[in-house]
Motif scaffolding. Structure first.
Motif, PDB file in Angstrom:
ATOM      1  N   GLN A  45       0.834  -1.206   0.000  1.00 31.83           N
ATOM      2  CA  GLN A  45       0.000   0.000   0.000  1.00 31.83           C
ATOM      3  C   GLN A  45       0.866   1.253   0.000  1.00 31.83           C
ATOM      4  OE1 GLN A  45      -3.602   0.223  -0.173  1.00 31.83           O
ATOM      5  NE2 GLN A  45      -2.795   2.172  -0.841  1.00 31.83           N
ATOM      6  N   ILE A  48       2.157   1.828  -3.528  1.00 31.68           N
ATOM      7  CA  ILE A  48       1.076   2.359  -4.363  1.00 31.68           C
ATOM      8  C   ILE A  48       0.817   3.820  -4.019  1.00 31.68           C
ATOM      9  CG2 ILE A  48      -1.384   2.170  -4.940  1.00 31.68           C
ATOM     10  CD1 ILE A  48      -1.042  -0.905  -4.349  1.00 31.68           C
ATOM     11  N   ASP A  49       0.815   4.147  -2.736  1.00 30.09           N
ATOM     12  CA  ASP A  49       0.589   5.529  -2.297  1.00 30.09           C
ATOM     13  C   ASP A  49       1.688   6.464  -2.798  1.00 30.09           C
ATOM     14  OD1 ASP A  49      -1.745   4.796  -1.017  1.00 30.09           O
ATOM     15  OD2 ASP A  49      -0.860   4.773   0.993  1.00 30.09           O
ATOM     16  N   ASP A  52       0.974   7.124  -6.390  1.00 31.60           N
ATOM     17  CA  ASP A  52      -0.196   7.996  -6.481  1.00 31.60           C
ATOM     18  C   ASP A  52       0.183   9.443  -6.145  1.00 31.60           C
ATOM     19  OD1 ASP A  52      -2.946   8.425  -6.987  1.00 31.60           O
ATOM     20  OD2 ASP A  52      -3.365   8.391  -4.833  1.00 31.60           O
ATOM     21  N   LEU A  74      -1.228   2.393 -11.940  1.00 35.53           N
ATOM     22  CA  LEU A  74      -1.976   2.562 -10.693  1.00 35.53           C
ATOM     23  C   LEU A  74      -3.259   1.727 -10.697  1.00 35.53           C
ATOM     24  CD1 LEU A  74      -1.429   6.368 -10.063  1.00 35.53           C
ATOM     25  CD2 LEU A  74      -0.787   4.501  -8.509  1.00 35.53           C
ATOM     26  N   GLN A  75      -3.952   1.685 -11.814  1.00 32.25           N
ATOM     27  CA  GLN A  75      -5.177   0.879 -11.891  1.00 32.25           C
ATOM     28  C   GLN A  75      -4.858  -0.598 -11.690  1.00 32.25           C
ATOM     29  OE1 GLN A  75      -7.200   0.957 -15.686  1.00 32.25           O
ATOM     30  NE2 GLN A  75      -9.119   0.287 -14.768  1.00 32.25           N
ATOM     31  N   ARG A  78      -3.934  -1.249  -8.004  1.00 34.98           N
ATOM     32  CA  ARG A  78      -5.099  -1.183  -7.110  1.00 34.98           C
ATOM     33  C   ARG A  78      -5.980  -2.426  -7.239  1.00 34.98           C
ATOM     34  NH1 ARG A  78      -5.517   4.959  -8.704  1.00 34.98           N
ATOM     35  NH2 ARG A  78      -4.436   5.898  -6.932  1.00 34.98           N
ATOM     36  N   TYR A  81      -4.202  -5.242  -5.578  1.00 35.22           N
ATOM     37  CA  TYR A  81      -4.210  -5.064  -4.124  1.00 35.22           C
ATOM     38  C   TYR A  81      -5.558  -5.519  -3.550  1.00 35.22           C
ATOM     39  CZ  TYR A  81      -3.859  -3.065   0.502  1.00 35.22           C
ATOM     40  OH  TYR A  81      -3.836  -2.905   1.863  1.00 35.22           O
ATOM     41  N   VAL A  82      -6.651  -5.104  -4.176  1.00 35.99           N
ATOM     42  CA  VAL A  82      -7.984  -5.500  -3.714  1.00 35.99           C
ATOM     43  C   VAL A  82      -8.112  -7.024  -3.761  1.00 35.99           C
ATOM     44  CG1 VAL A  82     -10.448  -5.414  -4.298  1.00 35.99           C
ATOM     45  CG2 VAL A  82      -9.097  -3.317  -4.271  1.00 35.99           C
TER      46      VAL A  82
END
Length: 98
Positions: A45, A48-49, A52, A74-75, A78, A81-82
């Motif tokens: 995370q 990714i942050d 972003d 990024l897509q 994410r 990650y989900v």
């Protein structure tokens, strides 16, 4: 290679570096240092942050190609990650717990 082309290449390398780190931290790919699948969603995370934040700070200064690369990476991260967050945590001694 002129300065603009060099900077575009360096930005792409930076984006892909964080993408690879995030995927390793999610346990999607092996850590080349340990040759093991490792899972640390908190670190993922953070990676990714960081991407972003860089994307947000660079708004208005990116070429169309750079913008497309940022949003695509990024897509993808994410969504992965989900997917990983929905899975149960690996048990001690399991393949992703190493």
């Amino acid at each position: 290679m002129n300065s603009t082309e060099k900077n575009e290449l360096l930005l792409a390398q930076l984006i892909f570096m964080f993408q690879t780190a995030a995927l390793q931290q999610m346990g999607k790919i092996k850590n080349p240092m340990t040759d093991k699948i490792e899972r640390d969603l908190q670190q993922s995370q953070i990676s990714i942050d960081i991407l972003d934040m860089l994307h947000a700070k660079m708004k208005g200064n990116l070429t169309a190609g750079e913008e497309k690369m940022f949003t695509g990476v990024l897509q993808e991260l994410r969504l992965n990650y989900v997917d990983e967050a929905a899975k149960p945590a690996p048990e001690a001694g399991g393949p992703a717990a190493s």
